[in-house]
Design a protein around this motif. Sequence first.
Motif, PDB file in Angstrom:
ATOM      1  N   LEU A 259       0.855  -1.191   0.000  1.00 54.46           N
ATOM      2  CA  LEU A 259       0.000   0.000   0.000  1.00 54.46           C
ATOM      3  C   LEU A 259       0.893   1.244   0.000  1.00 54.46           C
ATOM      4  CD1 LEU A 259      -2.873   1.151   0.133  1.00 54.46           C
ATOM      5  CD2 LEU A 259      -2.707   1.066   2.619  1.00 54.46           C
ATOM      6  N   CYS A 260       0.794   2.030  -1.071  1.00 56.42           N
ATOM      7  CA  CYS A 260       1.686   3.183  -1.222  1.00 56.42           C
ATOM      8  C   CYS A 260       1.367   4.264  -0.194  1.00 56.42           C
ATOM      9  CB  CYS A 260       1.544   3.758  -2.630  1.00 56.42           C
ATOM     10  SG  CYS A 260       2.226   2.653  -3.857  1.00 56.42           S
ATOM     11  N   GLU A 261       2.393   5.013   0.173  1.00 56.76           N
ATOM     12  CA  GLU A 261       2.252   6.018   1.224  1.00 56.76           C
ATOM     13  C   GLU A 261       1.664   7.305   0.656  1.00 56.76           C
ATOM     14  OE1 GLU A 261       5.070   4.439   0.540  1.00 56.76           O
ATOM     15  OE2 GLU A 261       5.336   3.112   2.250  1.00 56.76           O
ATOM     16  N   HIS A 262       0.425   7.231   0.268  1.00 52.79           N
ATOM     17  CA  HIS A 262      -0.272   8.407  -0.249  1.00 52.79           C
ATOM     18  C   HIS A 262      -1.770   8.246  -0.005  1.00 52.79           C
ATOM     19  CE1 HIS A 262      -2.310  10.424  -3.893  1.00 52.79           C
ATOM     20  NE2 HIS A 262      -2.159  11.335  -2.953  1.00 52.79           N
ATOM     21  N   ILE A 263      -2.394   9.318   0.482  1.00 54.48           N
ATOM     22  CA  ILE A 263      -3.854   9.285   0.613  1.00 54.48           C
ATOM     23  C   ILE A 263      -4.438  10.590   0.068  1.00 54.48           C
ATOM     24  CG2 ILE A 263      -3.886  10.166   3.010  1.00 54.48           C
ATOM     25  CD1 ILE A 263      -6.314   8.196   3.428  1.00 54.48           C
ATOM     26  N   HIS A 264      -5.533  10.445  -0.668  1.00 53.82           N
ATOM     27  CA  HIS A 264      -6.259  11.633  -1.136  1.00 53.82           C
ATOM     28  C   HIS A 264      -7.480  11.754  -0.231  1.00 53.82           C
ATOM     29  CE1 HIS A 264      -7.439  14.728  -3.917  1.00 53.82           C
ATOM     30  NE2 HIS A 264      -8.648  14.191  -4.006  1.00 53.82           N
ATOM     31  N   LEU A 265      -7.495  12.808   0.578  1.00 50.26           N
ATOM     32  CA  LEU A 265      -8.538  12.941   1.594  1.00 50.26           C
ATOM     33  C   LEU A 265      -9.162  14.342   1.504  1.00 50.26           C
ATOM     34  CD1 LEU A 265      -9.607  11.063   3.867  1.00 50.26           C
ATOM     35  CD2 LEU A 265      -8.107  12.280   5.441  1.00 50.26           C
ATOM     36  N   PRO A 266     -10.147  14.504   0.620  1.00 47.72           N
ATOM     37  CA  PRO A 266     -10.725  15.841   0.409  1.00 47.72           C
ATOM     38  C   PRO A 266     -11.292  16.417   1.700  1.00 47.72           C
ATOM     39  CG  PRO A 266     -11.464  14.319  -1.291  1.00 47.72           C
ATOM     40  CD  PRO A 266     -10.790  13.496  -0.239  1.00 47.72           C
ATOM     41  N   PHE A 267     -11.019  17.723   1.956  1.00 50.22           N
ATOM     42  CA  PHE A 267     -11.573  18.330   3.181  1.00 50.22           C
ATOM     43  C   PHE A 267     -12.631  19.380   2.848  1.00 50.22           C
ATOM     44  CE2 PHE A 267      -9.399  22.476   3.330  1.00 50.22           C
ATOM     45  CZ  PHE A 267      -8.374  22.272   2.428  1.00 50.22           C
ATOM     46  N   GLN A 268     -12.567  19.949   1.656  1.00 54.21           N
ATOM     47  CA  GLN A 268     -13.554  20.895   1.101  1.00 54.21           C
ATOM     48  C   GLN A 268     -13.557  22.263   1.768  1.00 54.21           C
ATOM     49  OE1 GLN A 268     -14.324  19.576  -1.510  1.00 54.21           O
ATOM     50  NE2 GLN A 268     -14.831  17.428  -1.308  1.00 54.21           N
ATOM     51  N   SER A 269     -13.446  22.322   3.119  1.00 54.92           N
ATOM     52  CA  SER A 269     -13.392  23.625   3.794  1.00 54.92           C
ATOM     53  C   SER A 269     -12.764  23.426   5.171  1.00 54.92           C
ATOM     54  CB  SER A 269     -14.800  24.201   3.960  1.00 54.92           C
ATOM     55  OG  SER A 269     -14.754  25.349   4.798  1.00 54.92           O
ATOM     56  N   SER A 271     -13.692  25.522   7.626  1.00 52.29           N
ATOM     57  CA  SER A 271     -14.614  26.192   8.555  1.00 52.29           C
ATOM     58  C   SER A 271     -15.734  25.242   8.972  1.00 52.29           C
ATOM     59  CB  SER A 271     -15.212  27.425   7.861  1.00 52.29           C
ATOM     60  OG  SER A 271     -16.482  27.714   8.399  1.00 52.29           O
ATOM     61  N   ASP A 272     -15.927  25.089  10.279  1.00 52.83           N
ATOM     62  CA  ASP A 272     -16.973  24.177  10.767  1.00 52.83           C
ATOM     63  C   ASP A 272     -18.361  24.599  10.304  1.00 52.83           C
ATOM     64  OD1 ASP A 272     -15.123  22.627  11.980  1.00 52.83           O
ATOM     65  OD2 ASP A 272     -15.448  23.398  14.010  1.00 52.83           O
ATOM     66  N   ARG A 273     -18.563  25.921  10.242  1.00 56.48           N
ATOM     67  CA  ARG A 273     -19.868  26.427   9.814  1.00 56.48           C
ATOM     68  C   ARG A 273     -20.149  25.989   8.367  1.00 56.48           C
ATOM     69  NH1 ARG A 273     -22.141  31.119   8.013  1.00 56.48           N
ATOM     70  NH2 ARG A 273     -20.178  31.868   7.152  1.00 56.48           N
ATOM     71  N   ILE A 274     -19.143  26.127   7.518  1.00 59.65           N
ATOM     72  CA  ILE A 274     -19.317  25.761   6.096  1.00 59.65           C
ATOM     73  C   ILE A 274     -19.388  24.240   5.943  1.00 59.65           C
ATOM     74  CG2 ILE A 274     -18.257  25.909   3.792  1.00 59.65           C
ATOM     75  CD1 ILE A 274     -19.488  28.552   4.805  1.00 59.65           C
ATOM     76  N   LEU A 275     -18.575  23.523   6.711  1.00 57.35           N
ATOM     77  CA  LEU A 275     -18.616  22.045   6.626  1.00 57.35           C
ATOM     78  C   LEU A 275     -20.009  21.538   6.967  1.00 57.35           C
ATOM     79  CD1 LEU A 275     -15.165  21.075   8.219  1.00 57.35           C
ATOM     80  CD2 LEU A 275     -15.899  20.652   5.862  1.00 57.35           C
ATOM     81  N   LYS A 276     -20.632  22.216   7.955  1.00 56.48           N
ATOM     82  CA  LYS A 276     -21.984  21.809   8.354  1.00 56.48           C
ATOM     83  C   LYS A 276     -22.966  22.074   7.207  1.00 56.48           C
ATOM     84  CE  LYS A 276     -24.859  21.838  12.346  1.00 56.48           C
ATOM     85  NZ  LYS A 276     -25.677  22.734  13.098  1.00 56.48           N
ATOM     86  N   ALA A 277     -22.852  23.263   6.614  1.00 55.47           N
ATOM     87  CA  ALA A 277     -23.767  23.590   5.500  1.00 55.47           C
ATOM     88  C   ALA A 277     -23.512  22.678   4.297  1.00 55.47           C
ATOM     89  CB  ALA A 277     -23.587  25.050   5.110  1.00 55.47           C
ATOM     90  N   MET A 278     -22.279  22.207   4.187  1.00 53.28           N
ATOM     91  CA  MET A 278     -21.948  21.274   3.090  1.00 53.28           C
ATOM     92  C   MET A 278     -22.435  19.852   3.393  1.00 53.28           C
ATOM     93  SD  MET A 278     -18.013  22.225   2.147  1.00 53.28           S
ATOM     94  CE  MET A 278     -17.585  23.431   0.904  1.00 53.28           C
ATOM     95  N   HIS A 279     -22.809  19.629   4.665  1.00 50.73           N
ATOM     96  CA  HIS A 279     -23.268  18.303   5.086  1.00 50.73           C
ATOM     97  C   HIS A 279     -22.161  17.268   4.952  1.00 50.73           C
ATOM     98  CE1 HIS A 279     -26.170  14.790   5.005  1.00 50.73           C
ATOM     99  NE2 HIS A 279     -26.497  15.472   6.087  1.00 50.73           N
ATOM    100  N   ARG A 280     -20.965  17.646   5.432  1.00 48.37           N
ATOM    101  CA  ARG A 280     -19.821  16.745   5.259  1.00 48.37           C
ATOM    102  C   ARG A 280     -19.677  15.741   6.396  1.00 48.37           C
ATOM    103  NH1 ARG A 280     -17.144  15.416   0.828  1.00 48.37           N
ATOM    104  NH2 ARG A 280     -15.132  15.341   1.881  1.00 48.37           N
ATOM    105  N   GLY A 281     -20.251  16.044   7.567  1.00 47.24           N
ATOM    106  CA  GLY A 281     -20.216  15.032   8.630  1.00 47.24           C
ATOM    107  C   GLY A 281     -18.919  14.972   9.420  1.00 47.24           C
TER     108      GLY A 281
END
Length: 456
Positions: A259-269, A271-281
Motif C-alpha cells: 500500500l503506497c504512502e499516499h492518501i487523497h482525503l478531500p476536506f472541502q473547507s 470552517s466548521d460552519r461551512i462544513l456543516k452547511a456542506m453536510h460533510r459530517g
Amino acid sequence: MNMLQKRVYIETYGCQMNEHDSERILRLLEASLYSETKEAREADLILINTCSVREKPEHKVYSALGRFKRLKEEKGAIIGVAGCVAQQEGERLLNRVPYLDMVIGTHAIPLIPQLLERVEAYGERVCEIEFDQTGEYLKPPLLPRPLVKVKSYVTIMQGCDHFCSFCIVPYVRGRERSRPSREVLEEVGQLAELGVKEVCLLGQNVNGYGKGLEGELDFSTLLHRINEIEAIERIRFTTSHPADLSDSLINDFSELEKLCEHIHLPFQSGSDRILKAMHRGYTKASYLERIDRLKEVCPSIAITADVIVGFPGEEEEDFKETLNLMERVRFDDLFSFKYSPRKGTRAAQFQNRVEEKVKQEWLAILQQVQKEITFQKNLALEGKKQEVLVEGRSKQSDQDVTGRTRSNKIVNFPGDMNLVGKLVPVKIMKAFAHSLRGEMTSPTYTLSNSSSGNNP
Ligand code: SAM
Ligand code: SF4
C-alpha cells in the motif's frame, strides 16, 4: 487494419472514474470491431464522456458537440454522449442537439454495443439512462491480451450515499454499490497476469466498500487480500471520505507493504460552519485528528485533497480557516475549485451566493499558498532515494523515462524503455513545481528484494 474495422474517438472530461469508464468503453467496442483513433476526423464513432460535477467540464460538452457537428455533416460520423451530463439531461440532450445519435447514462456502458447496433442498423436515436439495480454495470468487459500497461484502475464501488449539499454525484451515479470482492480479486489477478504492477482501487467513497452486500469483506480486508497477490507490487485507492476513515484503514499504511504512502482525503473547507452547511459530517478538528493519526502511523505519508472556495455563505473568516487548515496539514498537493451551483443539489437553493470576483480572489490566494508548500515538499526530497515504478518514455526528452514514487510524485530520469514496469531506486537530484528529476542509483531491483521504497 481489418477491412471491417471502424474507428472510435473518445473525448473524456472529469475524474479518474470517467477515464476508467472510457477505457471500459474502448474494450467493449473492440468486440464490435472498433479500434481507437486519437483524431476525431478519422472516426466513424465519436463519443464524449462527460462530467457535470463542476461547471467548467459541463460547458466543455456543448462546445465539443459544436466542434463535431461538421464531422457529422461531412462524414456521417455517429455521435454519442456518455457520463454524468448524459445521465442528467437524458432525452433533453437529444432534443437540444439534433445531430446527436446516442445518450448513454452512467449505468448503461455495458449496453453500448446494443445501442450502437440500433443506431447503425436502423438509424434510431437512442437514450438509455435507467439506473441498473443488479450491479451488472460495474462488471468490466473481458480484458484484452496482451495488455501492455504498468498500472490500472479497478472499480470496486460506484455511486455515493453521502449527499454533500454541493454535489451532483449521488444523482448522476446513483447510490453506493459495491462489486463482490470475488470479482474484484479475480480482476486484479488477471491484471497481474497481464503484467500490471500497480492497481488503483476506484470509488467515490471507498471506505463504504461492502455496504449492502451480505457477508462481504470490508475495505481494509479487501486491501489485505489484494496485498497477497504476488505479481502486484503497488496498491493505491481513491477516494476516501474523512468521516469514514477508520483506524484499521489508517493502520494499513504501516501494515501493508504494497500500500503506497499516499492518501487523497478531500476536506472541502476548514470552517466548521461551512462544513456543516456542506453536510460533510466532520469538523476541522476531527479532520485534523485523522491527519495526525495518519502521520503518526506512517510518517512519510503524502497527503492530497480537494477544497472548494466560495460556497454560499462563506465569509472571509471561513476562508481564513481553510488557509489555516492548509498550513496545519501542509498537503503535498491540492485540487482547488470555485463553488458552482449544480442543478438539483441542496446548495443550489442557497441564496447567500459569494460574488464571482471574491471566489476568484480567494482561489488565487489559496493556490499561491499551496504552490509554495508543494514546492517545499518536492525540495525536501532532493538528495533522497525513492523507489520509482517506471511507466514509459518521458514527454520531455527521448533519453528519459518517467514514473512515480510511492508517494505519487512524478520523477523523470535518464533510462531506456527496458525499465518500463520495473521498480528502480532513483536519487532525486532536482525538484520542480510539479515533478522531480533524478538519477538511477543501482541496477534494477524488485520489491521482494528491497527493504523499503522511501529510504533516504
Ligand atoms: N467523493 C469525493 C469526496 O467526497 O470528496 C469527491 C468527489 S467529486 C467528483 C470531486 C471534487 O469536486 C470534490 O471533492 C469537490 O471538491 C469538487 N466539487 C464537487 N461538487 C462541486 C461543486 N458544486 N462546485 C465546486 N466543486 C465541486
Ligand atoms: Fe459527492 Fe460528497 Fe459523495 Fe464525495 S462524498 S461524491 S463530494 S456526495
